[in-house]
Design a protein around this motif. Structure first.
Motif, mmCIF file in Angstrom:
data_model
loop_
_atom_site.group_PDB
_atom_site.id
_atom_site.type_symbol
_atom_site.label_atom_id
_atom_site.label_comp_id
_atom_site.label_asym_id
_atom_site.label_seq_id
_atom_site.Cartn_x
_atom_site.Cartn_y
_atom_site.Cartn_z
ATOM 1 N N LEU A 159 0.835 -1.209 0.000
ATOM 2 C CA LEU A 159 0.000 0.000 0.000
ATOM 3 C C LEU A 159 0.869 1.257 0.000
ATOM 4 C CD1 LEU A 159 -2.816 -1.077 2.486
ATOM 5 C CD2 LEU A 159 -2.958 -0.941 -0.011
ATOM 6 N N GLN A 160 1.956 1.227 0.750
ATOM 7 C CA GLN A 160 2.842 2.391 0.811
ATOM 8 C C GLN A 160 3.508 2.647 -0.546
ATOM 9 O OE1 GLN A 160 2.891 4.563 3.265
ATOM 10 N NE2 GLN A 160 4.252 5.828 2.063
ATOM 11 N N SER A 161 3.903 1.581 -1.246
ATOM 12 C CA SER A 161 4.522 1.769 -2.556
ATOM 13 C C SER A 161 3.510 2.350 -3.547
ATOM 14 C CB SER A 161 5.116 0.462 -3.078
ATOM 15 O OG SER A 161 4.117 -0.514 -3.277
ATOM 16 N N LEU A 162 2.260 1.912 -3.468
ATOM 17 C CA LEU A 162 1.216 2.508 -4.311
ATOM 18 C C LEU A 162 1.011 3.972 -3.949
ATOM 19 C CD1 LEU A 162 -1.346 -0.417 -4.413
ATOM 20 C CD2 LEU A 162 -0.184 0.591 -6.389
ATOM 21 N N ASN A 163 1.036 4.268 -2.666
ATOM 22 C CA ASN A 163 0.887 5.645 -2.198
ATOM 23 C C ASN A 163 1.986 6.535 -2.785
ATOM 24 O OD1 ASN A 163 -0.090 7.840 -0.571
ATOM 25 N ND2 ASN A 163 1.457 7.366 0.954
ATOM 26 N N ILE A 164 3.214 6.068 -2.773
ATOM 27 C CA ILE A 164 4.353 6.825 -3.312
ATOM 28 C C ILE A 164 4.164 7.080 -4.812
ATOM 29 C CG2 ILE A 164 6.826 6.670 -3.862
ATOM 30 C CD1 ILE A 164 7.092 5.126 -1.132
ATOM 31 N N LEU A 165 3.808 6.024 -5.544
ATOM 32 C CA LEU A 165 3.613 6.170 -6.987
ATOM 33 C C LEU A 165 2.459 7.121 -7.299
ATOM 34 C CD1 LEU A 165 4.172 2.473 -8.067
ATOM 35 C CD2 LEU A 165 5.547 4.419 -8.784
ATOM 36 N N LEU A 166 1.367 7.015 -6.556
ATOM 37 C CA LEU A 166 0.214 7.883 -6.794
ATOM 38 C C LEU A 166 0.537 9.333 -6.451
ATOM 39 C CD1 LEU A 166 -2.577 5.470 -5.506
ATOM 40 C CD2 LEU A 166 -2.239 6.217 -7.884
ATOM 41 N N GLN A 167 1.286 9.568 -5.378
ATOM 42 C CA GLN A 167 1.688 10.940 -5.021
ATOM 43 C C GLN A 167 2.495 11.581 -6.143
ATOM 44 O OE1 GLN A 167 3.890 11.168 -1.349
ATOM 45 N NE2 GLN A 167 2.322 10.079 -0.207
ATOM 46 N N GLN A 168 3.429 10.832 -6.692
ATOM 47 C CA GLN A 168 4.270 11.376 -7.755
ATOM 48 C C GLN A 168 3.460 11.585 -9.036
ATOM 49 O OE1 GLN A 168 7.471 12.252 -6.956
ATOM 50 N NE2 GLN A 168 7.478 13.339 -8.905
ATOM 51 N N ALA A 169 2.521 10.679 -9.314
ATOM 52 C CA ALA A 169 1.664 10.837 -10.494
ATOM 53 C C ALA A 169 0.813 12.104 -10.366
ATOM 54 C CB ALA A 169 0.770 9.606 -10.665
ATOM 55 N N ILE A 170 0.294 12.360 -9.176
ATOM 56 C CA ILE A 170 -0.504 13.567 -8.934
ATOM 57 C C ILE A 170 0.341 14.808 -9.214
ATOM 58 C CG2 ILE A 170 -1.573 14.972 -7.108
ATOM 59 C CD1 ILE A 170 -2.536 12.248 -5.888
ATOM 60 N N LYS A 171 1.533 14.819 -8.660
ATOM 61 C CA LYS A 171 2.429 15.970 -8.827
ATOM 62 C C LYS A 171 2.745 16.218 -10.306
ATOM 63 C CE LYS A 171 7.168 17.261 -7.794
ATOM 64 N NZ LYS A 171 8.435 16.644 -7.506
ATOM 65 N N ASP A 172 3.113 15.167 -11.020
ATOM 66 C CA ASP A 172 3.525 15.315 -12.414
ATOM 67 C C ASP A 172 2.342 15.641 -13.330
ATOM 68 O OD1 ASP A 172 6.071 14.849 -11.554
ATOM 69 O OD2 ASP A 172 6.280 12.880 -12.494
ATOM 70 N N LEU A 173 1.192 15.020 -13.101
ATOM 71 C CA LEU A 173 0.021 15.347 -13.912
ATOM 72 C C LEU A 173 -0.414 16.776 -13.684
ATOM 73 C CD1 LEU A 173 -2.074 12.063 -13.602
ATOM 74 C CD2 LEU A 173 -1.175 13.042 -15.728
ATOM 75 N N LYS A 174 -0.383 17.214 -12.426
ATOM 76 C CA LYS A 174 -0.772 18.590 -12.117
ATOM 77 C C LYS A 174 0.175 19.574 -12.821
ATOM 78 C CE LYS A 174 -2.151 21.673 -8.392
ATOM 79 N NZ LYS A 174 -2.765 22.532 -9.352
ATOM 80 N N PHE A 175 1.446 19.268 -12.829
ATOM 81 C CA PHE A 175 2.419 20.117 -13.533
ATOM 82 C C PHE A 175 2.035 20.266 -15.001
ATOM 83 C CE2 PHE A 175 6.126 20.538 -16.275
ATOM 84 C CZ PHE A 175 6.714 21.680 -15.784
ATOM 85 N N ASP A 176 1.778 19.133 -15.650
ATOM 86 C CA ASP A 176 1.433 19.161 -17.068
ATOM 87 C C ASP A 176 0.116 19.882 -17.322
ATOM 88 O OD1 ASP A 176 3.737 17.754 -17.663
ATOM 89 O OD2 ASP A 176 2.711 16.103 -18.686
#
Length: 180
Positions: A159-176
């Motif tokens: 669950l923590q690894s999914l949390n890390i990946l989802l956090q980074q996806a949120i950050k990068d998608l928001k940037f774009d």
């Protein structure tokens, strides 16, 4: 007012590049549907293990984080693919480069302006759709982490690894999305 960003500054430059995020969203859905699921049962175990090992601070983008556990294309795979393509016209690897490049060159010559506009619009819409989905999955994973206090270490790591990946996806998608 939004800052105009060139496509080369975007993190996700094509709809195809968003497939990594789709894979993580699908994995998060599987995790939420099966409370016994761990990294071992995952469709992307190397990616999850890499994310867990790297954490959120040490990686610059989702693509880099996602790629940590993926070997990718090997030199042997690339060269054998080129040689196979080249064999179509009676050549080897070098001919394979031209065989594989010919359709791309032909497509590039027709309707480039219209195609680029449509692709960019489609890409922006897909980023916005995925961003909403990632936010929902991220909230659900955080909720699962809070509720599954008696889960095994393997489950918590998953669950923590999914949390890390989802956090980074949120950050990068928001940037774009903000830059578009």
């Amino acid at each position: 007012m939004k800052k105009k960003t060139k496509k080369k500054e975007m993190i996700f430059k094509s709809v195809d590049s968003l497939q990594q995020i789709v894979n993580v969203v699908n994995e998060a859905a599987s995790a939420l549907n099966d409370s016994k699921r761990t990294i071992k049962e995952s469709a992307i175990p190397e990616v999850l293990a890499g994310a867990l090992g790297a954490g959120i601070g040490g990686v610059g983008s989702f693509a880099a984080l996602y790629g940590l556990g993926v070997v990718g294309l090997s030199a042997a795979g690339i060269t054998s693919g080129l040689a196979t393509a080249g064999a179509i016209v009676g050549g080897g690897m070098v001919a394979g480069i031209f065989v594989l490049a010919a359709p791309i060159a032909g497509l590039a010559a027709t309707g480039v302006g219209v195609a680029i506009h449509l692709k960019n619009k489609q890409l922006k819409q897909e980023k916005e759709r995925l961003y909403k989905e990632v936010l929902l999955k991220h909230e659900a994973i955080i909720k699962a982490l809070k509720e599954e206090v008696n889960a095994t270490k393997e489950r918590i790591d998953y669950l923590q690894s999914l949390n890390i990946l989802l956090q980074q996806a949120i950050k990068d998608l928001k940037f774009d999305i903000d830059a578009a």
